[in-house]
Design an enzyme around this catalytic site. Structure first.
Site, short mmCIF file in Angstrom:
data_model
loop_
_atom_site.label_atom_id
_atom_site.label_comp_id
_atom_site.label_asym_id
_atom_site.label_seq_id
_atom_site.Cartn_x
_atom_site.Cartn_y
_atom_site.Cartn_z
N LYS A 293 41.14 30.11 8.05
CA LYS A 293 41.54 31.45 8.49
C LYS A 293 42.46 31.36 9.72
O LYS A 293 43.52 31.98 9.77
CB LYS A 293 40.28 32.25 8.81
CG LYS A 293 40.47 33.45 9.65
CD LYS A 293 41.09 34.59 8.89
CE LYS A 293 41.20 35.79 9.80
NZ LYS A 293 41.69 36.95 9.17
N TYR B 52 38.52 48.12 11.19
CA TYR B 52 39.66 47.91 10.29
C TYR B 52 39.34 46.91 9.19
O TYR B 52 39.94 46.95 8.13
CB TYR B 52 40.88 47.44 11.09
CG TYR B 52 41.53 48.57 11.84
CD1 TYR B 52 42.50 49.36 11.25
CD2 TYR B 52 41.13 48.88 13.15
CE1 TYR B 52 43.08 50.42 11.92
CE2 TYR B 52 41.71 49.95 13.84
CZ TYR B 52 42.68 50.70 13.22
OH TYR B 52 43.24 51.76 13.88
N CYS C 263 44.96 39.92 15.16
CA CYS C 263 44.62 38.56 14.73
C CYS C 263 45.52 37.45 15.25
O CYS C 263 45.01 36.44 15.75
CB CYS C 263 44.65 38.49 13.20
SG CYS C 263 43.22 39.26 12.47
N GLY D 113 58.73 41.28 18.19
CA GLY D 113 57.58 40.40 18.44
C GLY D 113 56.40 40.80 17.59
O GLY D 113 56.24 41.97 17.27
N GLU E 181 38.66 37.08 6.27
CA GLU E 181 39.43 38.21 5.76
C GLU E 181 40.90 37.87 5.79
O GLU E 181 41.41 37.43 6.80
CB GLU E 181 39.15 39.41 6.67
CG GLU E 181 39.69 40.68 6.12
CD GLU E 181 39.28 40.86 4.68
OE1 GLU E 181 38.13 41.20 4.45
OE2 GLU E 181 40.11 40.63 3.77
C1 UDX Z 1 47.39 39.34 9.65
C2 UDX Z 1 47.40 38.45 8.39
O1 UDX Z 1 48.60 38.70 7.64
C3 UDX Z 1 46.17 38.72 7.55
O2 UDX Z 1 46.14 37.86 6.44
C4 UDX Z 1 44.95 38.52 8.42
O3 UDX Z 1 43.78 38.82 7.70
C5 UDX Z 1 45.01 39.39 9.66
O4 UDX Z 1 46.21 39.13 10.37
P1 UDX Z 1 48.01 41.88 10.18
O5 UDX Z 1 47.87 41.49 11.62
O6 UDX Z 1 47.30 43.10 9.71
O7 UDX Z 1 47.52 40.69 9.23
O8 UDX Z 1 49.56 42.11 9.87
P2 UDX Z 1 50.80 41.18 9.44
O9 UDX Z 1 51.45 41.83 8.30
O10 UDX Z 1 50.41 39.77 9.29
O11 UDX Z 1 51.78 41.34 10.68
C6 UDX Z 1 51.49 40.83 11.97
C7 UDX Z 1 52.63 41.11 12.94
O12 UDX Z 1 53.77 40.32 12.62
C8 UDX Z 1 53.10 42.55 12.92
O13 UDX Z 1 53.34 42.98 14.25
C9 UDX Z 1 54.38 42.50 12.12
O14 UDX Z 1 55.26 43.54 12.44
C10 UDX Z 1 54.92 41.14 12.55
N1 UDX Z 1 55.86 40.56 11.56
C11 UDX Z 1 55.43 40.23 10.31
C12 UDX Z 1 57.19 40.34 11.93
O15 UDX Z 1 57.59 40.62 13.06
N2 UDX Z 1 58.04 39.77 11.01
C13 UDX Z 1 57.64 39.43 9.75
O16 UDX Z 1 58.46 38.92 8.97
C14 UDX Z 1 56.29 39.67 9.39
P1 ADP Z 2 38.04 44.68 13.20
O1 ADP Z 2 39.52 44.83 13.19
O2 ADP Z 2 37.59 43.26 13.32
O3 ADP Z 2 37.38 45.41 12.08
P2 ADP Z 2 37.22 46.83 15.01
O4 ADP Z 2 37.21 46.85 16.51
O5 ADP Z 2 38.11 47.77 14.28
O6 ADP Z 2 37.51 45.30 14.60
O7 ADP Z 2 35.73 47.08 14.46
C1 ADP Z 2 34.59 46.46 14.91
C2 ADP Z 2 33.44 47.48 14.96
O8 ADP Z 2 32.22 46.77 15.21
C3 ADP Z 2 33.56 48.54 16.05
O9 ADP Z 2 33.56 49.83 15.46
C4 ADP Z 2 32.30 48.33 16.94
O10 ADP Z 2 31.74 49.54 17.40
C5 ADP Z 2 31.35 47.63 15.96
N1 ADP Z 2 30.30 46.83 16.61
C6 ADP Z 2 30.42 45.89 17.57
N2 ADP Z 2 29.21 45.34 17.88
C7 ADP Z 2 28.30 45.95 17.08
C8 ADP Z 2 26.86 45.81 16.89
N3 ADP Z 2 26.15 44.92 17.59
N4 ADP Z 2 26.26 46.60 15.98
C9 ADP Z 2 27.00 47.49 15.26
N5 ADP Z 2 28.32 47.66 15.37
C10 ADP Z 2 28.98 46.90 16.28
#
Ligand code: UDX
Ligand code: ADP
Length: 462
Positions: free
Chosen positions: A220, A12, A276, A271, A161
């Site tokens: 972060k 992702y 992250c 929730g 990120e």
């Molecule tokens: C988060 C951070 O926003 C991003 O900067 C970081 O890089 C990765 O983590 P993400 O987890 O993709 O991103 O989604 P985010 O939009 O932050 O939402 C996190 C959770 O909080 C979701 O389940 C969302 O539904 C929930 N949320 C968010 C609420 O319940 N209420 C809100 O007002 C905002």
């Molecule tokens: P993120 O949200 O941090 O991007 P994901 O689980 O979506 O996490 O992606 C992490 C990717 O890293 C997975 O597709 C996994 O197969 C890959 N990965 C983990 N370890 C290795 C490695 N040693 N070499 C190459 N790819 C790897």
């Protein structure tokens, strides 16, 4: 100038980030590698609607850059060898064993990457940490590279990120800021500049912040802890609103207009989820504890405790409202993803609410527009609350929302997908058992309209 980038991990984070770098920098060859062959195959699918992750706008970016200067491959060694700059975007789940279990990040995958880079590299490399990592990971990566490498020089940068899933492409196109941490030595500064120049192809330089490595890593975790804290804060108030007759949406609006507070991240919900928030806070808690800062650890841990409470409270309310038993009752779940516009389900509230209701012998019918069936089962199996066979018996998955809701006792909205607002709710009502309950865990449906039809509606915090 950097001409060749490799990214280890096509998930992702790695996938969308590299697709955007490739699109914005046609002069740089970007190769994304992953051990997972099926995932790479999906990234190479001719039909861009079948990419392994769903993100609005991603298909267009991939279509433009793939084959031109964006490549997806399983040949990790070759990509490392060719690249001047290597991003590490592998997953760093919370440890499920040993010391720090349930709290510390498992750095196994990062360490494997570092060792692989050390083994393969024949020329100097800049290694960029892109995954969310606990503070001081860069040092560990550096130790491995410096002590096991073939005598080549490595510079380690931290480039956290900040993209949010569902808006990843927008966030990458127009970031609030890009953060790059590196060594204060001249070589470190040179590496920082090399990465600044990559981003400067489309991001204003005044939005590119440079710091030392530790500040970058900690920023972060701090950003995510603050965001999650806002959600837990408003969720804590939602329970009080329900008792006092206040409306949490009104409270959120009222406080959000204070420019010091701001209006974002004040939506009360069942929730927070996602890969992250919980992981990063647990990390922060773990780091604080490891330095003996018990009060700091407890302070942040409360954000998680509140979130767990909110998920449990939502499930308990369904049980209480359905006359204290859901045994054998069909409960339809609208949404399984942790938020809208993504097929990611990591730490989704839906998983925990389902687990709780299954323990009460409910029959759950799930509809999610983007999440695949096998993912829903594996999310539940991962909890190990019951056998996979029992999970299969308790949960059925539908490709059509109307069928999921048919003959159900209640509907629970777990994800805020826009399409839910536009359903024919009269048709859904007609096909449900009465009284027909809706538990809106996202406060997205029109209460008045639903009550007019005859639904018994309950939102969060009012
Ligand atoms: C988060 C951070 O926003 C991003 O900067 C970081 O890089 C990765 O983590 P993400 O987890 O993709 O991103 O989604 P985010 O939009 O932050 O939402 C996190 C959770 O909080 C979701 O389940 C969302 O539904 C929930 N949320 C968010 C609420 O319940 N209420 C809100 O007002 C905002
Ligand atoms: P993120 O949200 O941090 O991007 P994901 O689980 O979506 O996490 O992606 C992490 C990717 O890293 C997975 O597709 C996994 O197969 C890959 N990965 C983990 N370890 C290795 C490695 N040693 N070499 C190459 N790819 C790897």
């Amino acid at each position: 100038m950097i001409k060749n980038i490799c990214c280890i991990g096509a998930g992702y984070v790695g996938g969308p980030t590299m697709a955007v770098i490739a699109q914005k920098c046609p002069h740089i060859k970007v190769t994304v590698v992953d051990l997972n062959e099926a995932r790479i195959k999906a990234w190479n699918n001719e039909d861009v609607s079948k990419l392994p992750i769903y993100e609005p706008g991603l298909d267009e970016v991939v279509k433009e850059a793939r084959g031109r200067n964006l490549f997806f491959s399983t040949d990790v060694d070759k990509a490392i060898d060719e690249a001047e700059m290597i991003f590490i975007s592998v997953n760093t789940p919370t440890k499920t064993y040993g010391v720090g279990k349930g709290m510390a990040a498992d750095l196994k995958y990062i360490e494997l990457c570092a060792r692989q880079i050390a083994r393969v590299a024949k020329t100097n490399k800049i290694v960029v940490e892109k995954s969310t990592l606990p503070v001081r990971t860069a040092q560990a990566v550096k130790d491995i590279l410096d002590n096991t490498g073939n005598g080549v020089q490595f510079q380690i940068l931290s480039n956290p990120e900040f993209l949010a899933e569902g808006t990843a492409i927008e966030d990458l196109f127009q970031p609030d800021r890009v953060l790059i941490g590196g060594d204060t030595t001249p070589e470190g500064q040179q590496a920082i500049n090399a990465l600044v120049e990559v981003y400067a192809n489309w991001v204003d330089k005044d939005k590119i912040l440079t710091t030392n490595v530790w500040s970058s890593e900690l920023s972060k975790l701090t950003a995510n802890a603050f965001l999650a804290q806002r959600v837990s804060s408003i969720n804590a108030l939602s329970e009080l609103c329900e008792k006092t007759g206040a409306d949490v949406n009104e409270v959120a609006r009222a406080i959000g207009t204070d420019s010091r507070i701001g209006s974002k991240f004040l939506k009360s919900s069942v929730g927070f989820g996602g890969s992250c928030f919980q992981k990063d806070i647990l990390n922060l808690v773990y780091i604080a504890k490891s330095y003996g800062l018990q009060e700091v650890a407890d302070y942040w841990e409360q954000v998680i405790i509140m979130n767990d409470h909110q998920k449990r409270r939502f499930a308990k309310n369904i049980i209480n409202t359905l006359y204290n038993t859901v045994s054998g009752k069909k409960i339809a779940f609208l949404g399984w993803a942790f938020k809208k516009d993504t097929n990611d389900t990591r730490e989704s509230a839906a998983i925990y609410v389902a687990d709780y209701l299954l323990a009460e012998q409910a029959k759950i019918a799930v509809y999610d527009p983007k999440v695949e069936t096998h993912q829903i089962y594996s999310d539940l199996d991962y909890l190990e609350s019951r056998s996979p066979e029992e999970n299969k018996k308790g949960i059925s998955i539908f490709a059509n929302p109307y069928e999921a809701c048919e003959n159900s006792h209640a509907i629970a909205v777990l994800t805020e997908w826009d399409e839910f607002k536009f359903y024919d709710w009269q048709k859904i009502y007609d096909a449900m058992l009465k009284p027909a309950f809706v538990f809106d865990g996202r406060n997205i449906l029109d209460r008045e309209k639903l009550e007019k039809i005859g639904f018994k509606y309950q939102g969060i915090g009012k």
